[in-house]
Write a protein that holds these residues in place. Structure first.
Motif, PDB file in Angstrom:
ATOM      1  N   ASN A  68       0.880  -1.160   0.000  1.00  0.00           N
ATOM      2  CA  ASN A  68       0.000   0.000   0.000  1.00  0.00           C
ATOM      3  C   ASN A  68       0.921   1.215   0.000  1.00  0.00           C
ATOM      4  O   ASN A  68       1.590   1.495   0.994  1.00  0.00           O
ATOM      5  CB  ASN A  68      -0.895  -0.022   1.243  1.00  0.00           C
ATOM      6  CG  ASN A  68      -1.892   1.099   1.254  1.00  0.00           C
ATOM      7  OD1 ASN A  68      -1.720   2.109   0.573  1.00  0.00           O
ATOM      8  ND2 ASN A  68      -2.941   0.933   2.030  1.00  0.00           N
ATOM      9  N   TRP A  69       0.979   1.918  -1.127  1.00  0.00           N
ATOM     10  CA  TRP A  69       1.939   3.010  -1.276  1.00  0.00           C
ATOM     11  C   TRP A  69       1.807   4.067  -0.198  1.00  0.00           C
ATOM     12  O   TRP A  69       2.772   4.753   0.124  1.00  0.00           O
ATOM     13  CB  TRP A  69       1.836   3.633  -2.665  1.00  0.00           C
ATOM     14  CG  TRP A  69       2.514   2.767  -3.668  1.00  0.00           C
ATOM     15  CD1 TRP A  69       1.916   1.988  -4.612  1.00  0.00           C
ATOM     16  CD2 TRP A  69       3.912   2.535  -3.795  1.00  0.00           C
ATOM     17  NE1 TRP A  69       2.858   1.296  -5.318  1.00  0.00           N
ATOM     18  CE2 TRP A  69       4.098   1.616  -4.839  1.00  0.00           C
ATOM     19  CE3 TRP A  69       5.036   3.017  -3.128  1.00  0.00           C
ATOM     20  CZ2 TRP A  69       5.352   1.165  -5.234  1.00  0.00           C
ATOM     21  CZ3 TRP A  69       6.289   2.579  -3.525  1.00  0.00           C
ATOM     22  CH2 TRP A  69       6.434   1.663  -4.562  1.00  0.00           C
ATOM     23  N   GLN A  70       0.637   4.193   0.380  1.00  0.00           N
ATOM     24  CA  GLN A  70       0.450   5.155   1.477  1.00  0.00           C
ATOM     25  C   GLN A  70       1.380   4.818   2.641  1.00  0.00           C
ATOM     26  O   GLN A  70       1.881   5.707   3.330  1.00  0.00           O
ATOM     27  CB  GLN A  70      -1.011   5.132   1.940  1.00  0.00           C
ATOM     28  CG  GLN A  70      -1.293   6.000   3.135  1.00  0.00           C
ATOM     29  CD  GLN A  70      -2.726   5.821   3.632  1.00  0.00           C
ATOM     30  OE1 GLN A  70      -3.507   5.060   3.065  1.00  0.00           O
ATOM     31  NE2 GLN A  70      -3.064   6.509   4.700  1.00  0.00           N
ATOM     32  N   TYR A  71       1.628   3.551   2.868  1.00  0.00           N
ATOM     33  CA  TYR A  71       2.495   3.112   3.966  1.00  0.00           C
ATOM     34  C   TYR A  71       3.932   2.852   3.503  1.00  0.00           C
ATOM     35  O   TYR A  71       4.859   2.921   4.303  1.00  0.00           O
ATOM     36  CB  TYR A  71       1.929   1.856   4.613  1.00  0.00           C
ATOM     37  CG  TYR A  71       0.533   2.052   5.148  1.00  0.00           C
ATOM     38  CD1 TYR A  71       0.285   2.956   6.166  1.00  0.00           C
ATOM     39  CD2 TYR A  71      -0.539   1.348   4.622  1.00  0.00           C
ATOM     40  CE1 TYR A  71      -0.986   3.157   6.647  1.00  0.00           C
ATOM     41  CE2 TYR A  71      -1.818   1.543   5.098  1.00  0.00           C
ATOM     42  CZ  TYR A  71      -2.038   2.450   6.103  1.00  0.00           C
ATOM     43  OH  TYR A  71      -3.306   2.657   6.580  1.00  0.00           O
ATOM     44  N   LYS A  73       5.717   4.512   1.060  1.00  0.00           N
ATOM     45  CA  LYS A  73       6.481   5.734   0.776  1.00  0.00           C
ATOM     46  C   LYS A  73       7.275   6.252   1.975  1.00  0.00           C
ATOM     47  O   LYS A  73       8.449   6.587   1.820  1.00  0.00           O
ATOM     48  CB  LYS A  73       5.562   6.830   0.244  1.00  0.00           C
ATOM     49  CG  LYS A  73       5.169   6.639  -1.191  1.00  0.00           C
ATOM     50  CD  LYS A  73       4.271   7.777  -1.659  1.00  0.00           C
ATOM     51  CE  LYS A  73       3.758   7.529  -3.049  1.00  0.00           C
ATOM     52  NZ  LYS A  73       2.848   8.583  -3.483  1.00  0.00           N
ATOM     53  N   PRO A  74       6.695   6.332   3.185  1.00  0.00           N
ATOM     54  CA  PRO A  74       7.492   6.859   4.301  1.00  0.00           C
ATOM     55  C   PRO A  74       8.705   5.989   4.657  1.00  0.00           C
ATOM     56  O   PRO A  74       9.674   6.493   5.209  1.00  0.00           O
ATOM     57  CB  PRO A  74       6.505   6.878   5.473  1.00  0.00           C
ATOM     58  CG  PRO A  74       5.166   6.872   4.847  1.00  0.00           C
ATOM     59  CD  PRO A  74       5.310   6.110   3.569  1.00  0.00           C
TER      60      PRO A  74
END
Length: 91
Positions: A68-71, A73-74
């Motif tokens: 899930n790129w939301q998670y 990326k960081p």
């Protein structure tokens, strides 16, 4: 599939991480003595890790969350610095 209490899981995870991390440094030093190509060695290690994780997933031994790129990326910056640190340690 929880075999241990949460406290034991944390303790076992810390011990397993420490053993893997320490052995990675030692094995890298030994490997680089015979194969002096740090980039190649780390590429093989990352490929082996991916194969092991997804192989265990396909065999049903572990559950792997989908990307899930939301998670993701960081953690890319952290992952990049970690790989850079491993690479520098192998030089």
């Amino acid at each position: 599939m929880n075999f241990f209490s949460p406290q034991k899981e944390v303790l076992l995870s810390v011990i397993a991480y420490s053993l893997c991390s320490g052995s990675l440094v030692l094995i890298n030093k030994l490997t680089l003595h015979y194969l002096p190509f740090p980039s190649l060695v780390i590429a093989f290690q990352l490929a082996a890790c991916i194969t092991l994780v997804y192989g265990a997933k396909l065999l049903g031994y572990i559950d792997v969350d989908p990307f899930n790129w939301q998670y993701v990326k960081p953690y890319l910056l952290y992952t990049g610095f970690f790989c850079f640190g491993v690479y520098c340690n192998m030089r």
